[in-house]
Structures are given as C-alpha cells and as structure tokens.
Design a protein around this motif. Structure first.
Motif, mmCIF file in Angstrom:
data_model
loop_
_atom_site.group_PDB
_atom_site.id
_atom_site.type_symbol
_atom_site.label_atom_id
_atom_site.label_comp_id
_atom_site.label_asym_id
_atom_site.label_seq_id
_atom_site.Cartn_x
_atom_site.Cartn_y
_atom_site.Cartn_z
ATOM 1 N N ILE A 158 0.860 -1.180 0.000
ATOM 2 C CA ILE A 158 0.000 0.000 0.000
ATOM 3 C C ILE A 158 0.903 1.238 0.000
ATOM 4 O O ILE A 158 2.103 1.111 0.252
ATOM 5 N N TYR A 159 0.344 2.374 -0.314
ATOM 6 C CA TYR A 159 1.156 3.590 -0.254
ATOM 7 C C TYR A 159 0.360 4.717 0.397
ATOM 8 O O TYR A 159 -0.872 4.727 0.333
ATOM 9 N N THR A 160 1.074 5.640 1.037
ATOM 10 C CA THR A 160 0.407 6.778 1.652
ATOM 11 C C THR A 160 0.347 7.933 0.651
ATOM 12 O O THR A 160 1.187 8.038 -0.250
ATOM 13 N N GLY A 161 -0.655 8.772 0.793
ATOM 14 C CA GLY A 161 -0.765 9.943 -0.068
ATOM 15 C C GLY A 161 -1.847 10.814 0.510
ATOM 16 O O GLY A 161 -2.926 10.308 0.831
ATOM 17 N N ARG A 162 -1.562 12.086 0.710
ATOM 18 C CA ARG A 162 -2.552 13.035 1.208
ATOM 19 C C ARG A 162 -2.357 14.351 0.500
ATOM 20 O O ARG A 162 -1.851 14.338 -0.629
ATOM 21 N N GLU A 163 -2.735 15.496 1.111
ATOM 22 C CA GLU A 163 -2.782 16.725 0.310
ATOM 23 C C GLU A 163 -1.470 17.073 -0.394
ATOM 24 O O GLU A 163 -1.486 17.583 -1.511
ATOM 25 N N GLY A 164 -0.341 16.770 0.249
ATOM 26 C CA GLY A 164 0.951 17.095 -0.366
ATOM 27 C C GLY A 164 1.127 16.364 -1.689
ATOM 28 O O GLY A 164 1.482 16.956 -2.717
ATOM 29 N N VAL A 165 0.845 15.067 -1.667
ATOM 30 C CA VAL A 165 0.984 14.245 -2.872
ATOM 31 C C VAL A 165 -0.064 14.638 -3.908
ATOM 32 O O VAL A 165 0.235 14.787 -5.101
ATOM 33 N N TYR A 166 -1.312 14.840 -3.452
ATOM 34 C CA TYR A 166 -2.373 15.192 -4.403
ATOM 35 C C TYR A 166 -2.080 16.522 -5.096
ATOM 36 O O TYR A 166 -2.278 16.677 -6.292
ATOM 37 N N VAL A 194 9.127 2.558 11.117
ATOM 38 C CA VAL A 194 7.783 3.102 11.298
ATOM 39 C C VAL A 194 7.219 2.549 12.595
ATOM 40 O O VAL A 194 7.059 1.344 12.741
ATOM 41 N N GLY A 195 6.974 3.433 13.563
ATOM 42 C CA GLY A 195 6.460 2.982 14.845
ATOM 43 C C GLY A 195 4.961 2.773 14.782
ATOM 44 O O GLY A 195 4.445 1.698 15.031
ATOM 45 N N ALA A 196 4.261 3.801 14.424
ATOM 46 C CA ALA A 196 2.805 3.743 14.426
ATOM 47 C C ALA A 196 2.295 4.486 13.198
ATOM 48 O O ALA A 196 2.949 5.395 12.700
ATOM 49 N N VAL A 197 1.139 4.067 12.710
ATOM 50 C CA VAL A 197 0.496 4.816 11.629
ATOM 51 C C VAL A 197 -0.958 5.047 11.990
ATOM 52 O O VAL A 197 -1.633 4.159 12.480
ATOM 53 N N THR A 198 -1.424 6.241 11.753
ATOM 54 C CA THR A 198 -2.814 6.573 12.023
ATOM 55 C C THR A 198 -3.345 7.373 10.854
ATOM 56 O O THR A 198 -2.633 8.234 10.335
ATOM 57 N N ALA A 199 -4.562 7.070 10.455
ATOM 58 C CA ALA A 199 -5.133 7.761 9.300
ATOM 59 C C ALA A 199 -5.476 9.201 9.639
ATOM 60 O O ALA A 199 -5.667 9.555 10.799
ATOM 61 N N THR A 200 -5.565 10.010 8.610
ATOM 62 C CA THR A 200 -6.024 11.380 8.788
ATOM 63 C C THR A 200 -7.384 11.518 8.098
ATOM 64 O O THR A 200 -7.724 10.734 7.219
ATOM 65 N N ALA A 201 -8.169 12.506 8.532
ATOM 66 C CA ALA A 201 -9.557 12.623 8.057
ATOM 67 C C ALA A 201 -9.627 12.820 6.539
ATOM 68 O O ALA A 201 -9.037 13.743 5.988
ATOM 69 N N SER A 202 -10.383 11.956 5.881
ATOM 70 C CA SER A 202 -10.373 11.880 4.414
ATOM 71 C C SER A 202 -11.250 12.910 3.716
ATOM 72 O O SER A 202 -11.031 13.200 2.548
ATOM 73 N N PHE A 203 -12.270 13.440 4.414
ATOM 74 C CA PHE A 203 -13.252 14.271 3.705
ATOM 75 C C PHE A 203 -12.595 15.441 2.992
ATOM 76 O O PHE A 203 -13.076 15.899 1.973
ATOM 77 N N ARG A 204 -11.421 15.873 3.524
ATOM 78 C CA ARG A 204 -10.749 17.037 2.940
ATOM 79 C C ARG A 204 -10.205 16.750 1.538
ATOM 80 O O ARG A 204 -9.839 17.661 0.808
ATOM 81 N N PHE A 205 -10.088 15.478 1.193
ATOM 82 C CA PHE A 205 -9.407 15.132 -0.048
ATOM 83 C C PHE A 205 -10.365 14.826 -1.192
ATOM 84 O O PHE A 205 -9.948 14.516 -2.295
ATOM 85 N N ALA A 206 -11.673 14.926 -0.900
ATOM 86 C CA ALA A 206 -12.662 14.536 -1.914
ATOM 87 C C ALA A 206 -12.441 15.281 -3.227
ATOM 88 O O ALA A 206 -12.587 14.715 -4.306
ATOM 89 N N LYS A 207 -12.037 16.547 -3.123
ATOM 90 C CA LYS A 207 -11.931 17.351 -4.341
ATOM 91 C C LYS A 207 -10.862 16.844 -5.304
ATOM 92 O O LYS A 207 -10.878 17.172 -6.478
ATOM 93 N N TRP A 208 -9.913 16.067 -4.800
ATOM 94 C CA TRP A 208 -8.864 15.566 -5.676
ATOM 95 C C TRP A 208 -9.168 14.166 -6.226
ATOM 96 O O TRP A 208 -8.472 13.670 -7.103
ATOM 97 N N MET A 209 -10.189 13.511 -5.682
ATOM 98 C CA MET A 209 -10.328 12.070 -5.903
ATOM 99 C C MET A 209 -10.577 11.678 -7.357
ATOM 100 O O MET A 209 -10.021 10.699 -7.847
ATOM 101 N N GLU A 210 -11.419 12.440 -8.050
ATOM 102 C CA GLU A 210 -11.773 12.028 -9.406
ATOM 103 C C GLU A 210 -10.520 11.886 -10.275
ATOM 104 O O GLU A 210 -10.263 10.839 -10.870
ATOM 105 N N TRP A 241 -7.469 11.800 -9.243
ATOM 106 C CA TRP A 241 -6.513 10.877 -8.626
ATOM 107 C C TRP A 241 -6.789 9.429 -9.043
ATOM 108 O O TRP A 241 -5.874 8.674 -9.354
ATOM 109 N N PHE A 242 -8.072 9.046 -9.056
ATOM 110 C CA PHE A 242 -8.413 7.687 -9.496
ATOM 111 C C PHE A 242 -7.944 7.463 -10.932
ATOM 112 O O PHE A 242 -7.389 6.420 -11.262
ATOM 113 N N GLU A 243 -8.178 8.467 -11.771
ATOM 114 C CA GLU A 243 -7.793 8.322 -13.183
ATOM 115 C C GLU A 243 -6.287 8.162 -13.328
ATOM 116 O O GLU A 243 -5.796 7.321 -14.065
#
Ligand code: SF4
Lengths: 198, 330
Positions: free
Chosen positions: A9-17, A55-71, A73-75
C-alpha cells in the motif's frame, strides 16, 4: 465487514495530491503496477543510521478534505481502495468511487496506530521525502495482516457511517427539549443537527 | 539545585511515556464503558482500542501515530532552584522535544501556519508551548506533557449569564454532536469544559480540564461536581458511540474548570481529549531524583485559590505532597 490487508500500500494526502493532481508531476514510475491501495496517513517514521526507515505507528487522517482531488486521482493512479479516517459522503462514493470500481475502508478508533504499525513489515520506498517532509511524503509500505479496517463505502456506494448516522439523528432533537436557545447566535450556525460540518 | 540535563532527561522521558503507555485511569474508564455499550460496532471499536494499547505497551511503539503538538505544563515549587534559571529550563524542554521527536519517534507535526515549513523536530515559533504554574512550600519541579490530536473536538462560544445552564448544555451537546459524527473527535473522550475567565483563559481552562485531570476526579465545588456528572450523562445519552456509530460511549468523564469572568458574560469552551488520551508527569526533586506518574496534579488547591493570601489548609498540603505520587519510578 472487518478487513485485514496483505500486500503493498502507499500513503498519499494533500501534499501528494497537490503535486500530482494540482501540479501535474508524474507518479513514481511503477506505482500503479505495484499497488492500488492509497492510505490517507502520515507515519511516525524516523531514519535509522543505515539509511533505512523505522515506522512505529500509523494513524489515518480525516479523508473528507481530499474529496476534491479524488476524481483525477483515481484516473491517474488507478487506485481501487482508499483507506482513511471517517470516510467521505455517500454522494462522493456514488459519484467518484463507484464509476472507478473503488471502495473506501476506514481505520478503527481511530487511534489504532500501534496495531496498524504492527502490520507494516517493511518500508519499500519513499517518494518526495525532501520536498514534502515525513508527514506528507509518499511512503510505499509492505503490509501483512494490516488492520482492523471497516468497509465504509462499498461497491454500490453505500456508506456505513451515513446509515448509522440516520438512526442516531432520529434521536437528536429530543436532547434539546426544554433547553432555551442562547441570546447571541453565531454566523454560519445551523439549528439542523442532522447537518454535518464536513 | 536542579540541573539542566536532569530536566532534559525528565522532559524526554515523559514524551516517550506519554506516547506509548495509556494512563490507567483512562484505560479503566474505557473498559467500564465496554461493559455498558450496547452498540455492536461501537463496542468493537473500543475492544480494538484496548488491543491497540496492549500492542503499544508490548512493542514499545506509539499508540497513535498522531502524537499531537508536543507541549509542556511546568509547575515550579516556590523553593525550587534551577541551575541557569528559567532560560536553562526552557532550553532543556526544547532540547528534549527535538530529541524525542527523533528518538521516540514523535511525528514532526509542527509547521509554520502559512509557509508550512518545518524544522523536522517539533520546534518553531511558540513551539513547544510551555505553560507555567507555581506551588508553595515545595522544592521540586513537575514537568507534564500531553499528546493531544489537534484538529477536531474543541470549540469556544461567548454565552451570557441569562443563557444559564441551558446554554451550557446546548453548547456542550452541539460540540459533541458536531465532532462526534464519524468519530472525528476520536471519542469516547475526556471532555473538558472551561467556564468563565477572559476568552483566552476560558479556552486554556477547558483544555487543562480535559488533559490534566484524571478520570473519576471531581471539582472540589460540590455544585460544579454535580454539573460535571450531569454533562457526562447528557453526552452519553446522545445515542452516539465510538466513531459516531450507534451507541452510548461518548464521554469517559467530564471536567469543568471555572474562572472569574466579566459580569456581563459567560464564555465557555469544550475540549475533547481523544481515545489516545496521553499524559505523563515527572517530578524532579531537589536532589536530582525523578519520579514518574500519570496524574499531573495540576489543579492544586493553591491553583484554585480565590483571595490574596494563601493559607494552606491541612488537606490541601497533602494533595500537593510528593507522598501522593503513586505510579512509576525513576
Ligand atoms: S484524535 Fe484520534 S487520531 Fe488524533 S491523536 Fe487522538 S486518537 Fe489519534
């Protein structure tokens, strides 16, 4: 309904988007071929003296903020599974996820960082570490028994959160019975407690 | 005389302890909630959390990757002598923060608000925050840290005296419902309520009430204590449990702190200390020995005094004495 993952799996959030969708930077060459699981998170990671990462621990961050990039991003990425915190709206699932055959898995708690951290076997790679920093970089992770995760957005675009909320909402009004309203209101205030702030 | 390197060690150790070990009072509180929780999904979440804390302790890894914004609460005994003074003390706290970020590790969360630039060590402008308080008849220094997730679950509102307890209840419900949906607040939480003070102090008191008092602790004012229990009940009757699923597990405990306020107003803040309610305290004694615990004992009778002079009541003296220190060791 409870899911555990094995694989990459890979991580990606606003910076990557922002970099990929916003600025058009190309994805790491082989990304789509090795993984289609995008995790909204930043690991608590640090570098060992030999250059490898811990990597000690991983915790998700709230996803709703990223909806605008999703379309887009999926493509671009071909991602089929999004893992995060709190899900997105059923509307987003139906409009953005279902057409791409993608589903949404939510982490549990959400503070299950140690359990999820246990499921990470190895850091396979890290991209844009210098530019984006530890928290925003793209970490490619080999995982085993990675979970627990719950299906929020399923193949038809139903949201577990929204279905649960509908029942919770049914009881909210009675809580306010007999409590008089404050004298001073606030801009943007809603009195409809079925509304969400996201 | 207390040396800088001892303070640095204590400040580093509390960062590591807070990140990894869930305080007993919170763990016991959550286990009690599992027994009462009738919502299957909410109960499943709580059970997963208990497993998570066990994994954190066994593997010595942080329980949650979001180690929040590292910060310190320092209580200085009136008779404590710090080598190099307060500048040395603050330097020790900064050095410990940078080292803990790398070695525990903590997530380097701190960035400039506009430029998003980052020193990679959780230091920066006004970071880490250090809040100070003092204690009479003591020669020790207490260093407490709290790791609190930062984005959701706190709110502030100016209420007025006429809004009364109704206004307080409404705002309490509003905040928990708004941030409880989808579990953005990572409930069940220790909910802190700040009442009164000036606006900024109302926020500070609420945050301290959430983070620096333990589950089961009651405000010494009997009527405030009653309101704490009432608000706790109210929160747990919303019908929302962990992650916003159907259930009852919203508030592990509710703590209220009051401050004298403007005669025309009643400012109120609400803070939720999440499922990773992490705090740790080190007491550095004058001889350089360090004792660790999870109860910050921040709100001493001296902190809650009302007049000019301080005449320590008998029982109050005890509350601040090191003899009460129960958990942990140097
Ligand atoms: S709010 Fe949730 S994700 Fe954030 S620190 Fe707390 S448990 Fe972790």
């Amino acid at each position: 309904m409870v899911v555990f993952l094995d694989g990459t799996i890979y991580t990606g959030r606003e910076g990557v988007y922002q970099k990929v969708v916003g600025e058009g930077a190309p994805l790491p060459a082989d990304l789509s071929s090795i993984s289609n699981v995008n995790f909204h998170c930043s690991p608590a990671a640090s570098q060992n003296p030999d250059g490898s990462y811990r990597v000690g621990a991983v915790t998700a961050t709230a996803s709703f903020r990223f909806a605008k990039w999703m379309e887009r991003w999926f493509e671009i990425s071909g991602a089929k599974v999004i893992i995060g915190k709190g899900g997105m709206s059923e509307k987003d699932y139906k409009e953005l996820f279902v057409p791409q055959g993608a589903v949404y898995l939510t982490t549990v708690g959400y503070g299950t960082g140690a359990l999820l951290g246990r499921g990470i076997k190895r850091v396979e790679d890290v991209h844009w570490l210098d530019e984006l920093g530890i928290a925003q970089a793209m970490w490619v992770l080999e995982v085993e028994n990675f979970g627990p995760l719950l299906v929020d957005g399923d193949a038809r675009g139903n949201s577990l959160f929204e279905r649960q909320q509908t029942q919770v909402n049914a009881n909210l009004e009675r809580l306010y019975d007999g409590l008089k309203k404050p004298a001073l209101h606030r801009y943007g205030e809603t009195d409809d407690r079925r509304d969400e702030l996201i | 005389m207390i040396d800088e390197d001892i303070v640095e060690r204590a400040a580093f150790d509390v960062m590591a302890k807070a990140a990894i070990d869930i305080p007993d009072d919170y763990l016991t509180g959550i286990k009690g909630m599992i027994d009462l929780e009738k919502g299957d999904l909410s109960a499943f979440v709580l059970q997963s959390m208990v497993q998570n804390w066990e994994a954190a302790t066994e593997d010595r890894r942080p329980m949650c990757a979001d180690t929040g914004l590292p910060r310190y609460y320092v209580k200085v005994g009136n008779e404590a002598v710090m080598a190099g003074g307060f500048v040395a003390l603050e330097r020790a706290l900064r050095r410990a923060t940078a080292r803990a970020t790398h070695e525990v590790p903590l997530r380097p969360n701190r960035v400039h608000p506009l430029w998003r630039t980052d020193h990679g060590n959780n230091l920066g402008l006004n970071a880490p925050e250090v809040e100070w308080s003092f204690e009479p008849d003591a020669d020790w220094i207490d260093v407490t840290t709290v790791h609190k997730g930062g984005l959701f679950g706190s709110d502030y509102r100016m209420l007025f005296p006429g809004d009364g307890i109704d206004g307080i209840k409404r705002f309490f419900l509003d905040t928990l419902i708004a941030f409880g949906k989808r579990g953005l607040a990572c409930q069940p939480a220790i909910v802190g309520v700040g009442l009164g003070g000036s606006k900024d102090i109302s926020m500070v008191l609420g945050k301290q009430a959430a983070c620096l008092r333990t589950v089961g602790d009651r405000n010494p004012d009997a009527r405030v204590a009653e309101l704490e229990l009432e608000l706790k009940e109210l929160g747990n009757s919303i019908g929302m449990g962990a992650m916003g699923f159907i259930g009852s597990s919203m508030v592990v405990d509710c703590h209220i702190e009051c401050g004298y306020t403007h005669t025309g107003g009643m400012p109120m803040s609400v803070h939720t200390f999440c499922l990773s309610s992490r705090r740790a305290t080190a007491r550095i004694h004058a001889d350089g020995s360090i004792a660790y615990r999870t109860d910050p004992m921040w709100f001493t009778p001296y902190m809650r005094r009302e007049g000019v002079e301080w005449n320590a009541p008998q029982a109050a003296n005890k509350a601040a004495a090191p003899a009460r220190v129960s958990s942990g060791s140097a």
